[in-house]
Design a protein around this motif. Sequence first.
Motif, short mmCIF file in Angstrom:
data_model
loop_
_atom_site.label_atom_id
_atom_site.label_comp_id
_atom_site.label_asym_id
_atom_site.label_seq_id
_atom_site.Cartn_x
_atom_site.Cartn_y
_atom_site.Cartn_z
N VAL A 194 0.87 -1.17 0.00
CA VAL A 194 0.00 0.00 0.00
C VAL A 194 0.90 1.23 0.00
O VAL A 194 1.80 1.34 0.83
N VAL A 195 0.66 2.12 -0.96
CA VAL A 195 1.43 3.36 -1.08
C VAL A 195 0.47 4.51 -0.78
O VAL A 195 -0.52 4.69 -1.48
N ASN A 196 0.76 5.27 0.27
CA ASN A 196 -0.09 6.39 0.68
C ASN A 196 0.47 7.70 0.13
O ASN A 196 1.69 7.88 0.05
N PHE A 197 -0.46 8.60 -0.25
CA PHE A 197 -0.06 9.94 -0.66
C PHE A 197 -1.24 10.88 -0.49
O PHE A 197 -2.37 10.44 -0.29
N GLN A 198 -0.96 12.17 -0.54
CA GLN A 198 -2.01 13.18 -0.45
C GLN A 198 -2.04 13.99 -1.74
O GLN A 198 -1.01 14.23 -2.37
N HIS A 199 -3.26 14.40 -2.09
CA HIS A 199 -3.45 15.26 -3.25
C HIS A 199 -4.69 16.11 -3.01
O HIS A 199 -5.74 15.59 -2.64
N ALA A 200 -4.54 17.42 -3.19
CA ALA A 200 -5.65 18.37 -3.05
C ALA A 200 -6.37 18.19 -1.71
O ALA A 200 -7.60 18.23 -1.64
N GLY A 201 -5.60 17.99 -0.65
CA GLY A 201 -6.17 17.87 0.69
C GLY A 201 -6.84 16.54 1.01
O GLY A 201 -7.42 16.39 2.08
N GLU A 202 -6.75 15.59 0.10
CA GLU A 202 -7.36 14.27 0.30
C GLU A 202 -6.27 13.21 0.49
O GLU A 202 -5.20 13.32 -0.10
N ASP A 203 -6.58 12.20 1.29
CA ASP A 203 -5.68 11.07 1.46
C ASP A 203 -6.02 9.98 0.45
O ASP A 203 -7.19 9.64 0.28
N TYR A 204 -5.00 9.46 -0.20
CA TYR A 204 -5.16 8.40 -1.19
C TYR A 204 -4.22 7.26 -0.86
O TYR A 204 -3.22 7.44 -0.16
N GLU A 205 -4.55 6.11 -1.38
CA GLU A 205 -3.64 4.98 -1.30
C GLU A 205 -3.71 4.19 -2.60
O GLU A 205 -4.76 4.08 -3.22
N ILE A 206 -2.55 3.72 -3.01
CA ILE A 206 -2.46 2.81 -4.14
C ILE A 206 -2.32 1.42 -3.54
O ILE A 206 -1.39 1.16 -2.79
N ARG A 207 -3.26 0.55 -3.85
CA ARG A 207 -3.21 -0.82 -3.34
C ARG A 207 -2.68 -1.75 -4.42
O ARG A 207 -3.13 -1.72 -5.55
N VAL A 208 -1.70 -2.54 -4.02
CA VAL A 208 -1.15 -3.58 -4.89
C VAL A 208 -1.66 -4.89 -4.31
O VAL A 208 -1.32 -5.26 -3.19
N ILE A 209 -2.53 -5.56 -5.05
CA ILE A 209 -3.23 -6.74 -4.58
C ILE A 209 -2.88 -7.92 -5.49
O ILE A 209 -2.78 -7.75 -6.70
N SER A 210 -2.71 -9.08 -4.89
CA SER A 210 -2.40 -10.26 -5.70
C SER A 210 -3.24 -11.45 -5.28
O SER A 210 -3.52 -11.63 -4.09
N ASP A 211 -3.60 -12.25 -6.28
CA ASP A 211 -4.30 -13.50 -6.01
C ASP A 211 -3.36 -14.69 -6.20
O ASP A 211 -3.78 -15.83 -6.21
N GLY A 212 -2.08 -14.42 -6.38
CA GLY A 212 -1.09 -15.47 -6.58
C GLY A 212 -0.72 -15.65 -8.05
O GLY A 212 0.33 -16.21 -8.35
#
Length: 91
Positions: free
Chosen positions: A6-24
């Motif tokens: 999970v990569v967290n960042f902020q943009h325009a006063g909002e909190d965002y996260e990029i989720r890297v998900i795997s099913d194998g």
Amino acid sequence: MQNYEVVNFQHAGEDYEIRVISDGETVTIKAFTNGEPANGYVYQINLMTAFDLKKLIGMDAIKNFIKLAEDDVRKNRWKKFLAALEQTNHK
């Protein structure tokens, strides 16, 4: 499916996260805000393909998709896409 990173960042006063998900077998990368998808973009790559790209040409496809997902949010690409789609539908 399981969160790989999970990569967290902020943009325009909002909190965002990029989720890297795997099913194998497949890795899925998607931006979220407040627990909901931030836009309609989803990036996926087969784990074997990601491994081959890294091994053969040194390309980290997963890191590239993470950056692209963050750039989508920062550059408001989804809103621009929807606006262009709306204009096309009114012609």
